[in-house]
Structures are given as structure tokens and as C-alpha cells.
Write a protein that holds these residues in place. Structure first.
Motif, short mmCIF file in Angstrom:
data_model
loop_
_atom_site.label_atom_id
_atom_site.label_comp_id
_atom_site.label_asym_id
_atom_site.label_seq_id
_atom_site.Cartn_x
_atom_site.Cartn_y
_atom_site.Cartn_z
N PHE A 47 37.19 78.84 137.69
CA PHE A 47 38.33 78.27 138.40
C PHE A 47 39.12 79.29 139.21
O PHE A 47 40.05 78.92 139.91
N LEU A 48 38.75 80.57 139.11
CA LEU A 48 39.48 81.57 139.87
C LEU A 48 39.16 81.47 141.35
O LEU A 48 40.04 81.69 142.20
N SER A 49 37.93 81.17 141.68
CA SER A 49 37.56 80.96 143.08
C SER A 49 36.34 80.06 143.16
O SER A 49 35.51 80.05 142.25
N ARG A 50 36.27 79.30 144.24
CA ARG A 50 35.17 78.36 144.42
C ARG A 50 35.00 78.11 145.91
O ARG A 50 36.00 78.00 146.64
N GLU A 51 33.77 78.02 146.37
CA GLU A 51 33.50 77.71 147.76
C GLU A 51 32.62 76.48 147.85
O GLU A 51 31.84 76.19 146.93
N GLY A 52 32.76 75.75 148.93
CA GLY A 52 31.96 74.56 149.14
C GLY A 52 31.95 74.18 150.61
O GLY A 52 32.34 74.96 151.48
N VAL A 53 31.51 72.97 150.87
CA VAL A 53 31.41 72.47 152.24
C VAL A 53 31.86 71.01 152.25
O VAL A 53 31.56 70.25 151.33
N THR A 54 32.62 70.65 153.26
CA THR A 54 33.00 69.26 153.45
C THR A 54 32.65 68.86 154.88
O THR A 54 32.10 69.65 155.63
N GLY A 55 32.97 67.64 155.24
CA GLY A 55 32.62 67.15 156.57
C GLY A 55 31.22 66.58 156.60
O GLY A 55 30.58 66.37 155.57
N SER A 56 30.71 66.34 157.81
CA SER A 56 29.39 65.75 157.98
C SER A 56 28.31 66.81 158.05
O SER A 56 28.59 68.01 158.19
N LYS A 57 27.06 66.38 157.95
CA LYS A 57 25.96 67.32 158.09
C LYS A 57 25.94 67.95 159.47
O LYS A 57 25.58 69.12 159.65
N ALA A 58 26.33 67.16 160.46
CA ALA A 58 26.35 67.67 161.83
C ALA A 58 27.50 68.64 162.06
O ALA A 58 27.37 69.57 162.86
N LYS A 59 28.62 68.41 161.36
CA LYS A 59 29.79 69.26 161.53
C LYS A 59 30.35 69.68 160.16
O LYS A 59 31.41 69.22 159.74
N PRO A 60 29.64 70.54 159.46
CA PRO A 60 30.13 70.97 158.14
C PRO A 60 31.36 71.86 158.27
O PRO A 60 31.48 72.63 159.22
N VAL A 61 32.25 71.74 157.30
CA VAL A 61 33.49 72.54 157.28
C VAL A 61 33.50 73.36 155.99
O VAL A 61 33.46 72.79 154.90
#
Length: 265
Positions: A47-61
Motif C-alpha cells: 500500500f505504500l505505492s502502486r501503479e496502474g493504467v486507466t482509460g481506454s486501450k486506445a488512450k491509456p492513462v
């Protein structure tokens, strides 16, 4: 020759997120706490740090989340939940949980940027607003600060009736637009208001004396009601679940953000 082990991450490690709107607020809060001799607060490394991706496959954030936390003589847990997700979200949720052997309110700051604007809230939140022993010495000074900054901000709208017991008369709550107008209000009003609310809270901490065991039990019961409510109604649940899934999110809410039930006080 043995190679020294890399230093282990702790909850006191500085937070530096990409494109994060609220960095200066957290930095100033951390600096203000240094005279209290903060020590790391135990948090599972996941829980100290976490990365991920949101948005669409065409425009990932890209999404990044980090937690900063400490404990002091009079504060059971001070923690900052930080989220940076580009134009989708930029969030700082900063809460100070006092130890129940001191009759102190919570400190709470929610600084949230979403695609439709900024949602900003500051308060010294009571354990029990109806408890005059707990509240009446605090609100007159807080209201003076509140009135000065409120007049410079648009109103944030009504507070749900079920939430009203958990906010003080000095609850500073606003919605402001994105862009130059909103940035100007954040710099000229929200930032100094945040500093003033926090400095008042730290002044209360400095003067707080231990209470009786009976009073401490009353405060503990009130804190548990507050943290249960906050865990049940946490508005970040949907956003974090989209980013990281519901299992991680529920553990983060209950085991980090609102962990009083599982901790000794």
C-alpha cells in the motif's frame, strides 16, 4: 565483500508523483509535523505505492498511488493518500487521527481534481459534534478562520444529513472550476487556508493533556463510529476499484485509511 541491502521502504519515504497537483500541500504538511518527531507508521508495503493504467486501450492513462504516514506522541496515525492519474484525477486525502487519551478532533483535508473541476474540503472534524466538552473550546477560533476564507470561495453545496454529525461548524467546502480561475483560488485561498487550519490543529495538539480512562473510552467509541462511517462511504472506492480492483481497494480502505478497528490505541 557483502553488498549492503537496499534500504527498506517505509511510510515516511517522500511522495513524488508525476503531474500531481497537490505536492506542495503535502510537503508543507510534512514539514509542519517535523517538530513533533514523527516515526514511521506500520503499513503493508503493497500500500505504500502502486501503479496502474486507466482509460481506454486506445488512450491509456498511467495511474500512480502513494501513501505517506507517521505517528507521534499524541497522533495515532497521520496519513496521506495520494493519487495521480493525469487529467482523470489528482487527489490528496490527508487525515490526522489523534490518540484517544487526548481530547482532540480529527484533522481532515480532501483536495480532489477531477475532469469537471476541483472539490476541496478542510475541517477539524469532531468525534461527536454534540459533545460540548469536546467541541466548545475549539469552534470559536476555527470559525474566525473559516469565515475569513469562506467569503472568497463558492459554496460546495449541501452536506448529506447522515454526514452532518461528522463535520464541524468550520467545515470549509467548495467546488471550483479548472483552469486559471481555479488555479488562482487554490493558490490565494485554499493553500493558506490549509496552512492555517493545520497550524491551529497543531496548536491544539501542543496544549492537549491526557484525559481520564473513562473519557478516553468515550472518545474511542466516537472515533470508531466516525471511521466506520468513513470506510462505508469512502467516495474514492469506485475510482480506486477501477484502477486496482476491488480486493486491493477494500484492503486499502479498511487496513490503511480507516484502520482503527484493527489497531491498539
Amino acid at each position: 565483500m557483502s553488498i549492503p541491502a537496499a534500504p527498506r521502504a517505509t511510510s515516511l519515504d517522500p511522495v513524488q508523483l508525476p503531474d500531481w497537483r497537490w505536492q506542495c500541500f503535502l510537503d508543507e504538511a510534512v514539514a509542519a509535523l517535523q517538530p513533533l518527531g514523527p516515526e514511521p507508521y506500520p503499513i503493508d508495503p503493497q500500500f505504500l505505492s502502486r501503479e496502474g493504467v486507466t482509460g481506454s486501450k486506445a488512450k491509456p492513462v498511467p495511474v500512480a498511488t502513494a501513501t505517506w504516514a507517521c505517528q507521534t506522541e499524541k497522533f495515532r496515525q497521520v496519513r496521506a493518500a495520494c493519487v495521480s492519474a493525469g487529467s482523470a484525477a489528482s487527489v490528496l486525502n490527508f487525515v490526522i487521527n489523534p490518540r484517544t487519551c487526548y481530547d482532540l478532533p480529527f484533522f481532515g483535508a480532501d483536495l480532489v481534481t477531477l475532469p469537471n473541476g476541483h472539490l476541496l474540503a478542510l475541517d477539524l472534524q469532531p468525534v461527536d459534534r454534540g459533545d460540548r466538552l469536546h467541541t466548545e473550546a475549539v469552534w470559536p477560533e476555527l470559525l474566525t478562520i473559516f469565515e475569513r476564507w469562506k467569503q472568497a470561495l463558492p459554496d460546495g453545496g449541501p452536506i448529506p444529513e447522515e454526514a452532518q454529525p461528522y463535520f464541524s461548524p468550520g467545515f470549509l467546502w467548495t467546488r471550483i472550476p479548472l483552469g486559471a480561475e481555479g488555479d488562482a483560488l487554490i493558490d490565494a485561498v485554499i493553500r493558506p487556508a490549509f496552512q492555517e487550519y493545520l497550524q491551529m490543529y497543531l496548536k491544539l495538539e501542543a496544549s492537549a493533556s491526557p484525559v481520564s480512562a473513562e473519557r478516553s473510552e468515550q472518545l474511542l467509541a466516537g472515533q470508531k463510529r466516525y471511521t466506520r462511517y468513513r470506510a462505508e462511504k469512502d467516495p474514492a472506492r469506485g475510482m480506486l476499484s477501477r484502477f486496482y480492483g476491488s480486493e486491493w481497494t477494500e484492503a486499502y480502505i479498511h487496513d490503511v485509511l480507516f484502520d482503527l478497528e484493527s489497531q491498539s490505541v
